[in-house]
Write a protein that holds these residues in place. Structure first.
Motif, PDB file in Angstrom:
ATOM      1  N   ASP A  14      -2.719  -5.385  16.125  1.00 12.47           N
ATOM      2  CA  ASP A  14      -3.703  -3.832  16.093  1.00 12.47           C
ATOM      3  C   ASP A  14      -3.296  -3.236  17.569  1.00 12.47           C
ATOM      4  N   SER A 324       0.355  -4.791   6.216  1.00 13.22           N
ATOM      5  CA  SER A 324       0.775  -3.617   6.997  1.00 13.22           C
ATOM      6  C   SER A 324       0.044  -3.518   8.073  1.00 13.22           C
ATOM      7  N   ARG A 325      -0.497  -4.422   8.804  1.00 13.56           N
ATOM      8  CA  ARG A 325      -1.438  -4.452  10.040  1.00 13.56           C
ATOM      9  C   ARG A 325      -0.579  -3.499  11.201  1.00 13.56           C
ATOM     10  N   ARG A 328      -0.022   0.128  10.156  1.00 13.06           N
ATOM     11  CA  ARG A 328      -1.111   0.767  10.185  1.00 13.06           C
ATOM     12  C   ARG A 328      -1.847   0.875  11.521  1.00 13.06           C
ATOM     13  N   ALA A 332      -2.671   4.663  13.198  1.00 16.72           N
ATOM     14  CA  ALA A 332      -3.735   4.966  13.625  1.00 16.72           C
ATOM     15  C   ALA A 332      -3.891   5.196  14.921  1.00 16.72           C
ATOM     16  N   ARG A 358       3.995  -1.896  -1.691  1.00 17.84           N
ATOM     17  CA  ARG A 358       3.391  -1.092  -1.039  1.00 17.84           C
ATOM     18  C   ARG A 358       3.852   0.339  -1.628  1.00 17.84           C
ATOM     19  N   ASP A 362       0.217   5.091  -0.122  1.00 15.34           N
ATOM     20  CA  ASP A 362      -0.333   4.496   0.897  1.00 15.34           C
ATOM     21  C   ASP A 362       0.030   4.944   2.062  1.00 15.34           C
ATOM     22  N   LEU A 363       1.454   5.123   2.458  1.00 15.25           N
ATOM     23  CA  LEU A 363       1.759   5.686   3.629  1.00 15.25           C
ATOM     24  C   LEU A 363       1.582   6.935   3.909  1.00 15.25           C
ATOM     25  N   TRP A 366      -1.996   7.053   5.069  1.00 13.64           N
ATOM     26  CA  TRP A 366      -2.267   6.508   6.496  1.00 13.64           C
ATOM     27  C   TRP A 366      -1.805   7.562   7.528  1.00 13.64           C
TER      28      TRP A 366
END
Length: 411
Positions: A14, A324-325, A328, A332, A358, A362-363, A366
């Motif tokens: 993250d 997908s941490r 993402r 972000a 996935r 979703d992509l 995000w």
């Protein structure tokens, strides 16, 4: 950086800030003697024995261990390993290799299954992962003793001391490691010695043990060919999750100062070694960080692991990105690390989409939720042999795979 059966990349998870790099060996922090797990077994005389347990993949020490040598039949060895009893080998080294091969053949027969229909590729992928995990568990139970100088005290054993020292660093005492891991670190030793030719650099990258090799060069070519944003010349670039440092080197060769980050000390050591080999150490600054370094840049590049699945070992975290941490987290935090007119380059395969792991939606979501927009995209097809292997249960997904460089900017 590169991909194997699925995808890949050096993890960071993250968004976070830079941290100082702790003292480490080739493959991570050097544990204190008290932190080294112990393997225990009963000797021929009935007395308890123990030795340090070392697993670069992060596997725990087996709880049940039995001594074994050349007299042990492969069928008996298979039953013992399948029941959870590890075998500490004391016989001839070539016979240990032969036994491992015999065990692999028996396991292959047991794991043989009818082909999964292409319409259920997600199930085929999960079945393949389960088979790989079972193979690692069972074959990883054939163990070898090592001296403190990483030598093998077995008959007809090769000299593996240089490979062991390169992977483990100095160790204080004799230890036990699986034969399967030994073969892996010998292979990594050769990869590092020979290097991986990178056409975009006109030179080779030398991967260290535990740092994923850039064997799939098509994604490197995308970074070498994409048009540089004007802001990159004035504000430099960042390479997020640098791994071997191959993308940082490509950007530096294109005239950019680069801050390259990674959470792994082994990756940072590898990237630094490659920067020195290429004469780019002044152009590339290395920082330990969980994703982004402080500041904003004209270009931020990231090649996260391509498949959102749990990692079965520490080494697999360069291939699989749980939930997908990293992907993402990169999206972000990207906008906050771009100067006006700056771009983020996301290098990503769509293999996960073809596997049903996935969806593209979703992509897209995000990207939008991160306050980003797509400025353009460069695509390429895989060139590796597995994309042509019709016998692969995942062939339909591999044959349709496209690797893309997404050019992203602030919305």
């Amino acid at each position: 950086m590169a991909a194997d059966s699925a995808g890949r990349r050096r993890p960071a998870h993250d968004q976070g800030q830079a941290r100082s790099v702790p003292r480490h060996g080739e493959n991570g922090p050097m544990p204190s003697d008290a932190a080294v797990p112990q393997l225990r077994w009963t000797g021929d005389d009935g007395a308890p024995q123990q030795a340090d347990w070392r697993s670069l993949a992060g596997h725990p020490a087996p709880q049940q261990v039995q001594l074994a040598d050349d007299r042990l039949p492969a069928d008996v060895a298979y039953r013992l390993l399948d029941s959870g009893t590890a075998l500490l080998w004391r016989g001839d080294y070539p016979n240990a290799r032969h036994l491992l091969q015999a065990l692999g053949r028996r396991l292959d027969k047991r794991l043989a299954r009818p082909a999964t229909p292409a319409a259920n590729l997600a199930a085929a992928f999960l079945a393949q992962r389960r088979a790989q995990a079972q193979r690692a568990r069972l074959l990883g139970g054939l163990l070898l003793p090592f001296d403190a100088d990483h030598g093998l005290p077995l008959r007809r054993a090769p000299d593996v001391r240089a490979a062991g020292a390169q992977a483990h660093g100095p160790v204080p005492a004799h230890y036990v490691q699986s034969l399967r891991e030994l073969l892996g670190l010998i292979g990594a030793f050769e990869w590092r010695r020979k290097g991986v030719p990178i056409a975009a650099l006109g030179a080779s990258i030398h991967p260290h043990h535990g740092v994923f090799s850039p064997v799939r060069g098509e994604y490197v070519d995308l970074v070498a060919q994409a048009p540089l944003p004007a802001a990159a010349q004035a504000h430099g670039a960042a390479d997020i999750g640098t791994g071997t440092g191959v993308l940082a080197a490509v950007l530096a060769r294109r005239g950019l100062p680069v801050v390259a980050t990674d959470l792994s000390p082994a990756a940072l050591a590898c990237a630094g070694d490659n920067a020195r080999r290429l004469g780019l150490q002044r152009a590339i600054t290395l920082q330990q960080a969980d994703l982004f370094p402080p500041g904003a840049f004209g270009l931020v590049v990231c090649n996260p692991p391509w498949v959102p699945a749990p990692a079965g070992s520490a080494l697999e975290s360069a291939v699989y990105d749980p939930d997908s941490r990293m992907l993402r987290g990169f999206l972000a935090g990207l906008a906050a690390h771009l100067v006006p007119g700056g771009e983020g380059w996301l290098v990503l395969s769509d293999l996960a989409e073809h596997l049903g792991l996935r969806p593209r939606a979703d992509l897209d979501r995000w990207i939008a939720d991160a306050g980003l927009r797509v400025l353009g995209r460069l695509d390429t097809r895989p060139r590796h042999s597995r994309a042509l292997d019709a016998a692969d249960p995942l062939h339909a997904a591999r044959a349709a795979e496209i690797t893309s460089l997404w050019r992203l900017g602030a919305a």
